[in-house]
Write a protein that holds these residues in place. Structure first.
Motif, PDB file in Angstrom:
ATOM      1  N   TYR A  80       0.733  -1.349  -0.111  1.00 14.65           N
ATOM      2  CA  TYR A  80       0.014  -0.134  -0.242  1.00 14.65           C
ATOM      3  C   TYR A  80       0.785   1.120  -0.054  1.00 14.65           C
ATOM      4  CZ  TYR A  80      -3.279   3.581   1.618  1.00 14.65           C
ATOM      5  OH  TYR A  80      -3.958   4.778   1.498  1.00 14.65           O
ATOM      6  N   CYS A  95      -0.812  11.294   7.932  1.00 10.86           N
ATOM      7  CA  CYS A  95      -2.034  10.403   8.067  1.00 10.86           C
ATOM      8  C   CYS A  95      -2.116   9.832   9.274  1.00 10.86           C
ATOM      9  CB  CYS A  95      -1.762   9.398   6.766  1.00 10.86           C
ATOM     10  SG  CYS A  95      -1.484   9.952   5.289  1.00 10.86           S
ATOM     11  N   HIS A  96      -1.112   9.291  10.139  1.00 15.35           N
ATOM     12  CA  HIS A  96      -1.123   8.508  11.516  1.00 15.35           C
ATOM     13  C   HIS A  96      -0.786   9.475  12.433  1.00 15.35           C
ATOM     14  CE1 HIS A  96      -1.092   4.896   8.787  1.00 15.35           C
ATOM     15  NE2 HIS A  96       0.204   5.463   8.105  1.00 15.35           N
ATOM     16  N   ASP A 105      -7.729   6.358  17.025  1.00 11.45           N
ATOM     17  CA  ASP A 105      -7.518   5.545  15.550  1.00 11.45           C
ATOM     18  C   ASP A 105      -6.246   6.437  14.823  1.00 11.45           C
ATOM     19  OD1 ASP A 105      -7.609   3.985  13.447  1.00 11.45           O
ATOM     20  OD2 ASP A 105      -9.566   4.608  12.628  1.00 11.45           O
ATOM     21  N   VAL A 107      -4.773   4.686  12.445  1.00 13.70           N
ATOM     22  CA  VAL A 107      -4.754   4.198  10.976  1.00 13.70           C
ATOM     23  C   VAL A 107      -5.583   4.895  10.217  1.00 13.70           C
ATOM     24  CG1 VAL A 107      -4.941   1.997   9.556  1.00 13.70           C
ATOM     25  CG2 VAL A 107      -3.550   2.019  11.951  1.00 13.70           C
ATOM     26  N   HIS A 108      -7.000   5.097  10.608  1.00 15.63           N
ATOM     27  CA  HIS A 108      -7.985   5.654   9.711  1.00 15.63           C
ATOM     28  C   HIS A 108      -8.398   4.775   8.325  1.00 15.63           C
ATOM     29  CE1 HIS A 108      -7.955   9.164  12.114  1.00 15.63           C
ATOM     30  NE2 HIS A 108      -6.304   9.443  11.739  1.00 15.63           N
ATOM     31  N   PHE A 109      -8.686   3.433   8.456  1.00 18.73           N
ATOM     32  CA  PHE A 109      -8.743   2.750   7.677  1.00 18.73           C
ATOM     33  C   PHE A 109     -10.227   2.470   7.297  1.00 18.73           C
ATOM     34  CE2 PHE A 109      -9.165  -1.921   6.242  1.00 18.73           C
ATOM     35  CZ  PHE A 109      -8.907  -1.771   4.705  1.00 18.73           C
ATOM     36  N   ASP A 110     -10.778   2.532   6.212  1.00 19.66           N
ATOM     37  CA  ASP A 110     -12.132   2.073   5.756  1.00 19.66           C
ATOM     38  C   ASP A 110     -12.253   0.949   4.970  1.00 19.66           C
ATOM     39  OD1 ASP A 110     -15.104   1.994   5.399  1.00 19.66           O
ATOM     40  OD2 ASP A 110     -15.254   4.122   4.518  1.00 19.66           O
ATOM     41  N   PRO A 111     -12.584  -0.203   5.452  1.00 18.75           N
ATOM     42  CA  PRO A 111     -12.572  -1.426   4.608  1.00 18.75           C
ATOM     43  C   PRO A 111     -13.634  -1.449   3.364  1.00 18.75           C
ATOM     44  CG  PRO A 111     -13.454  -1.952   6.534  1.00 18.75           C
ATOM     45  CD  PRO A 111     -13.015  -0.620   6.814  1.00 18.75           C
ATOM     46  N   PHE A 114     -12.018   1.052   0.550  1.00 18.22           N
ATOM     47  CA  PHE A 114     -10.344   0.728   0.369  1.00 18.22           C
ATOM     48  C   PHE A 114     -10.132   0.263  -1.079  1.00 18.22           C
ATOM     49  CE2 PHE A 114      -6.764  -1.893   0.274  1.00 18.22           C
ATOM     50  CZ  PHE A 114      -5.690  -1.195   0.540  1.00 18.22           C
ATOM     51  N   HIS A 116      -8.351  -1.728  -3.395  1.00 17.28           N
ATOM     52  CA  HIS A 116      -7.571  -2.988  -3.174  1.00 17.28           C
ATOM     53  C   HIS A 116      -6.403  -3.003  -4.360  1.00 17.28           C
ATOM     54  CE1 HIS A 116      -6.551  -6.694  -1.372  1.00 17.28           C
ATOM     55  NE2 HIS A 116      -7.718  -6.653  -0.600  1.00 17.28           N
ATOM     56  N   SER A 119      -2.998  -2.404  -3.122  1.00 22.02           N
ATOM     57  CA  SER A 119      -2.131  -3.481  -2.659  1.00 22.02           C
ATOM     58  C   SER A 119      -1.379  -4.362  -3.523  1.00 22.02           C
ATOM     59  CB  SER A 119      -3.324  -4.281  -1.588  1.00 22.02           C
ATOM     60  OG  SER A 119      -4.117  -4.849  -2.614  1.00 22.02           O
TER      61      SER A 119
END
Length: 566
Positions: A80, A95-96, A105, A107-111, A114, A116, A119
């Motif tokens: 990523y 970002c972090h 949080d 990471v702030h990750f929204d699955p 996202f 892909h 990746s």
């Protein structure tokens, strides 16, 4: 003493270190923006592990020092962080963000949103509809998810591992049944021809890869129609393009080149089943005796006339190779029409009558030289005969008249030169004689064109009332000859108003202009002019005129004259 000094120094050092630690903790507690997140909780009180005093730009270096995998991804442009364009230049803290407490949080990750594709494993085909947790296990880093097919699909491997673990070499992500072009050439055995359409299991039985045979006969022994008679090196003649496409060069490898129809003939046709005849005969008649429609009549050297393309292609040049060139209708005649016996023992005649005696409609009466009148084009027209060389040249309508109109019996001998020999006297019906000379009046250009001069040719001029009369007016009945009595009385007896009293010399008083008026001849009158009768008979009526003329004649004539006239 020395021992005490060393212990004192150690005590001082410990005190200094303790003081430093306490002092740092106190300072950090004073300047810290907030408590650390749960993942970084172990770094509490160790700010220098993340921060470089008075150098914010160097903070990324400390982050990467702990997160070495992320640093490698950025350098290698993978994962990523290696695919996000800003990773190489932006600060990690952009970002972090830290110091938001243990529940913050960073990471702030929204699955659900996202991408892909950022990746190392882009979702394609059937993977698009798979839930995240199917590949990403709980409490496991997302990057730790396996990317090998067998990691997830080992139970679906119908090959049971015999084809290895690189499923993507044959399959793609759309479906297991979708097999893309595996480069079989990498195995050292490229697939060409029919091998391209052969299923993998056709060669790799039971999924076996290692030890798969590469010789033709190993797989195609049951397909060997020669049953081993030609050895096991199938590739010497055949190719993977198909069994029927043999590469054996018969033209190069034998003394019998395959040309024409032989090129498409099967090997069995000459060599028999199982190559029974390895060296079959090369003469035409040896293989094609049953197709010889001449039944040996023309000998055994078929190639003299026929070509290898097909039997109907006859290349024998009769014009060049014989003394009888074929012209006209002879070109379309079959060979056996002239060659009725064996070719080399029975030679056909070269004269017309030798072959066409039965076709001679003259029955030999005109001799055997048919070419004097006919040629090879056709019999029915005497194209070479000049009728002008005979005693009867063809003129007028005779030129267009077919020969058989005159030569009905086809003997073509002279029937007679007179017109009556061919033309029946249907119009005059014998009134001009039994054998009249038609040419005295008519010409060959047509019956209606005639030129008879009656005065010159008969001595009897047609004048006066005679002009315009039809021939039949005088020539009324059939006669042996066309010559008639030219006297008036011969035609006008019925018209004689004198009933013969004045004799038959009508022209003494009458003329061809008409019976009336009539003129009395001078010799019938008196020599005394005062007693002479009028020169013309009265015309006040036929009977009165006749009576007066009769009386006048009696007065002027002797009884003997009257009797003679009667």
């Amino acid at each position: 003493m020395r021992r005490q000094l060393i212990l004192s120094l150690l005590a001082v050092l410990v005190a200094v270190a303790a003081f430093t630690i306490v002092t740092r903790q106190v300072l950090e507690s004073v300047v810290s923006p907030g408590p650390l997140s749960a993942p970084h909780a172990s770094l509490r009180g160790r700010s220098l592990a993340c921060h470089v005093p008075f150098a914010k730009a160097a903070q990324n270096t400390t982050c990467i020092a702990c997160h070495a995998r992320v640093g490698r991804d950025i350098v290698d442009h993978r994962g990523y962080h290696g695919r996000v364009p800003a990773s190489a230049t932006a600060r990690c803290s952009a970002c972090h963000q830290e110091h938001r407490g243990p529940h913050g949080d960073i990471v702030h990750f929204d699955p659900h949103h996202f991408d892909h594709r950022l990746s190392d494993f882009a979702l394609t085909g059937a993977h698009r509809g798979v839930a995240c947790h199917a590949c990403h296990r709980p409490h496991q880093a997302f990057a730790a998810a396996p990317s090998a097919c067998t990691a997830c699909h080992a139970k679906q491997d119908v090959h049971h591992g015999r084809f290895g673990k690189d499923c993507a070499s044959c399959h793609d992500s759309r479906s297991w049944k979708t097999i893309h072009a595996f480069d079989h050439a990498r195995t050292g055995y490229p697939l060409i021809g029919f091998h391209r359409r052969t299923a993998c299991a056709g060669c790799h039985g039971n999924g076996r890869l290692a030890g798969t045979p590469r010789t033709c006969i190993a797989c195609h022994r049951n397909d060997d129609v020669h049953h081993g008679a030609r050895g096991s090196d199938c590739a010497a003649c055949h190719t993977p393009a198909g069994w029927k496409l043999a590469t054996f060069d018969h033209n190069r490898d034998t003394r019998f080149p395959l040309i024409g129809a032989h090129a498409s003939a099967g090997c069995v046709g000459c060599h028999g089943q199982n190559m029974a005849q390895r060296h079959p005969p090369t003469t035409c008649i040896a293989c094609h005796a049953n197709k010889d429609v001449h039944h040996g009549q023309f000998g055994a050297d078929c190639a003299t006339c026929h070509a290898s393309t097909q039997w109907q292609s006859v290349h024998f040049d009769h014009d060049r190779m014989t003394r009888f060139p074929l012209k006209g209708a002879h070109r379309g005649v079959v060979c056996t029409a002239c060659h009725v016996g064996p070719l080399h023992s029975v030679k056909p005649p070269s004269t017309c009558i030798g072959c066409h005696r039965a076709d001679d409609p003259h029955r030999g009466r005109l001799g055997p030289n048919c070419a004097s009148c006919h040629n090879e084009a056709r019999w029915r027209e005497a194209l070479g005969f000049d009728h002008g060389l005979t005693r009867f040249p063809l003129l007028g309508q005779h030129v267009r008249t077919p020969c058989v109109r005159c030569h009905v019996d086809r003997s073509f001998t002279a029937k007679g030169l007179a017109c009556a020999a061919c033309h029946a006297d249907d119009f005059h019906k014998g009134r001009l004689g039994q054998a009249p000379d038609c040419a005295q009046c008519h010409v060959p250009s047509g019956w209606d064109r005639w030129r008879f001069d009656h005065a010159r040719q008969t001595g009897f001029a047609i004048d006066g009332k005679h002009q315009g009369l039809a021939c039949a007016a005088c020539h009324r009945v059939a006669a042996r000859t066309a010559k008639l009595n030219p006297s008036c009385y011969s035609c006008h007896r019925a018209d004689d108003a004198h009933h013969g009293a004045f004799g038959q010399q009508c022209a003494q008083c009458h003329s061809t202009k008409g019976f009336l008026p009539a003129t009395v001849p001078a010799r019938l009158g008196s020599t005394d002019a005062s007693r002479a009768p009028p020169r013309e008979c009265p015309s006040d009526g036929l009977h009165g005129a006749v009576l007066q003329c009769w009386q006048l004649a009696q007065q002027r004539s002797s009884p003997d004259d009257i009797r003679r006239r009667r």
